[in-house]
Design a protein around this motif. Structure first.
Motif, PDB file in Angstrom:
ATOM      1  N   ALA A  77       0.825  -1.206   0.000  1.00 61.87           N
ATOM      2  CA  ALA A  77       0.000   0.000   0.000  1.00 61.87           C
ATOM      3  C   ALA A  77       0.861   1.259   0.000  1.00 61.87           C
ATOM      4  O   ALA A  77       0.552   2.243  -0.686  1.00 61.87           O
ATOM      5  N   ALA A  78       1.952   1.242   0.772  1.00 59.40           N
ATOM      6  CA  ALA A  78       2.851   2.400   0.818  1.00 59.40           C
ATOM      7  C   ALA A  78       3.519   2.619  -0.533  1.00 59.40           C
ATOM      8  O   ALA A  78       3.695   3.769  -0.973  1.00 59.40           O
ATOM      9  N   ALA A  79       3.903   1.528  -1.213  1.00 63.09           N
ATOM     10  CA  ALA A  79       4.500   1.656  -2.541  1.00 63.09           C
ATOM     11  C   ALA A  79       3.503   2.249  -3.532  1.00 63.09           C
ATOM     12  O   ALA A  79       3.854   3.107  -4.357  1.00 63.09           O
ATOM     13  N   ALA A  80       2.244   1.803  -3.438  1.00 60.06           N
ATOM     14  CA  ALA A  80       1.208   2.336  -4.324  1.00 60.06           C
ATOM     15  C   ALA A  80       0.982   3.821  -4.063  1.00 60.06           C
ATOM     16  O   ALA A  80       0.802   4.613  -4.996  1.00 60.06           O
ATOM     17  N   LEU A  81       0.998   4.195  -2.790  1.00 61.27           N
ATOM     18  CA  LEU A  81       0.833   5.607  -2.435  1.00 61.27           C
ATOM     19  C   LEU A  81       1.977   6.451  -3.003  1.00 61.27           C
ATOM     20  O   LEU A  81       1.768   7.563  -3.490  1.00 61.27           O
ATOM     21  N   LEU A  82       3.181   5.899  -2.963  1.00 58.04           N
ATOM     22  CA  LEU A  82       4.360   6.625  -3.440  1.00 58.04           C
ATOM     23  C   LEU A  82       4.324   6.861  -4.947  1.00 58.04           C
ATOM     24  O   LEU A  82       4.633   7.959  -5.424  1.00 58.04           O
ATOM     25  N   ILE A  83       3.927   5.845  -5.710  1.00 53.84           N
ATOM     26  CA  ILE A  83       3.960   5.969  -7.167  1.00 53.84           C
ATOM     27  C   ILE A  83       2.646   6.489  -7.743  1.00 53.84           C
ATOM     28  O   ILE A  83       2.520   6.659  -8.960  1.00 53.84           O
ATOM     29  N   GLY A  84       1.654   6.712  -6.867  1.00 47.37           N
ATOM     30  CA  GLY A  84       0.418   7.340  -7.313  1.00 47.37           C
ATOM     31  C   GLY A  84      -0.602   6.421  -7.936  1.00 47.37           C
ATOM     32  O   GLY A  84      -1.415   6.874  -8.755  1.00 47.37           O
TER      33      GLY A  84
END
Length: 288
Positions: free
Chosen positions: A65-72
Motif C-alpha cells: 500500500a505504501a509503494a502504491a501511495l508513493l507511485i500514485g
C-alpha cells in the motif's frame, strides 16, 4: 489536556450525532462486512495456530500500500499485491509450523522496513501515511465500499467451497491427509483467502490493528462455544459488534475509530475468557 478537553474529544459530536451517522453510513456497512468475514476466517486462523501469520501478511500488505501511495496508483491494489505475495510465500514455504513461523519472522521486518522507506519518500499529505497504519474507516467512499464488498464476497464463497476439507485439515491434518484431503491445496487456498481479507482490513483499519478483527473475535468465540455452528456464528457476531460498535462510538467525538474497535474487541475477549473459566470450574466441580 484537562477533563473537559477529554470529554469534548469523546462526546463533542453528540449534538450532531444523527447528521454525522448519515455521513458515515458507508463506514458502518464496511465495518459490518469486515467484521463478518474477519470473524469467520479468524476461526480457522485460530484452529491452525496462525495468528502470527496475520501480522506477517499485514506488514507486507502495508508495504504494498505504501509503494502504491508513493507511485500514485490505487492503494487497495498495492495492498492486495503485497498481501497476496506474503500469503503465497507463507503458504508455499511454510507447510510446517516451525518453518512458517521463521518465514513470517523474516517477512515482518522486511515488509515493515519497506513500508517505512516508501512512506519516507512520499511527499503527499501526512494523513495519507498515517491512515495506512491506523486505517480510514470513517471516510469510506462508495467505490471503496464496492471493492470491499466484492472482495469479501469472493472470500465468503471461497470459504464455503473449502469449508469442510479446511475444517478437517485444521482440526486433524494427519487424518485429513490419510483420508485423501488435498491438504496442500486447501492450505494454499486458505492462505490466499486470508491474504485478501488482510488486504482490505489494512486499508480500512490499518496494518497495526488487523488482528483486532481477524483474530480476537474468533479467539473469544472459542472460549465460550464448541459446536460447528455456534463458534463461527459467535465469531462473526463478535467481529460485527466490534467494528460497528467502534464506529458508532467514535463518531460521538473526534478521536480515531481504531482505539474503540480494539477496545470493544478486547473487552469481548476478556468477558468470554471469564465465562469460559467459570464454566470449566463448574464442570470440574460437578465431576468431583
Amino acid at each position: 489536556m484537562n477533563l473537559d478537553d477529554i470529554g469534548d474529544a469523546m462526546f463533542g459530536g453528540l449534538a450532531q450525532y444523527g447528521d454525522i451517522l448519515a455521513l458515515v453510513s458507508n463506514s458502518v456497512w464496511a465495518g459490518a462486512i469486515l467484521g463478518l468475514v474477519g470473524g469467520l476466517i479468524g476461526l480457522f486462523v485460530m484452529q491452525r495456530d496462525m495468528a502470527f501469520a496475520v501480522h506477517g501478511i499485514s506488514e507486507l500488505s502495508f508495504a504494498g500500500a505504501a509503494a502504491a501511495l508513493l507511485i500514485g496508483v490505487d492503494v487497495v491494489a498495492g495492498s492486495l499485491v503485497g498481501s497476496l505475495l506474503a500469503a503465497a510465500i507463507i503458504g508455499w514455504l511454510g507447510a510446517r509450523a516451525r518453518d512458517r513461523n521463521s518465514i513470517i519472522g523474516v517477512l515482518m521486518p522486511f515488509g515493515l522496513g519497506l513500508g517505512i522507506l516508501f512512506l519516507s519518500l512520499y511527499n503527499g499529505r501526512a494523513a495519507g501515511r498515517f491512515s495506512l497504519l491506523t486505517g480510514q474507516i470513517v471516510s469510506v467512499q462508495s467505490a471503496q465500499l464496492s471493492w470491499l464488498a466484492g472482495i469479501c464476497g469472493l472470500v465468503l464463497v471461497g470459504l464455503l467451497l473449502i469449508w469442510r476439507p479446511l475444517r478437517f485439515d485444521s482440526l486433524d491434518p494427519q487424518s485429513a491427509a490419510a483420508r485423501g484431503v488435498p491438504v496442500v491445496g486447501v492450505s494454499f487456498a486458505f492462505m490466499l483467502l486470508l491474504g485478501l481479507v488482510v488486504a482490505v482490513a489494512v486499508h480500512i483499519i490499518g496494518a497495526l490493528l488487523v488482528m483486532a478483527l481477524v483474530v480476537t473475535p474468533a479467539a473469544a468465540a472459542l472460549r465460550v462455544a464448541t459446536g460447528p455452528v455456534a463458534v463461527p456464528v459467535l465469531a462473526a457476531v463478535f467481529g460485527i459488534v466490534s467494528a460497528v460498535g467502534g464506529i458508532l462510538l467514535a463518531i460521538m467525538g473526534t478521536l480515531p475509530v481504531s482505539p474503540y474497535i480494539t477496545t470493544i474487541s478486547f473487552v469481548i475477549y476478556l468477558v468470554c475468557r471469564v465465562i469460559g473459566a467459570r464454566r470449566e470450574r463448574v464442570t470440574r466441580t460437578s465431576r468431583v
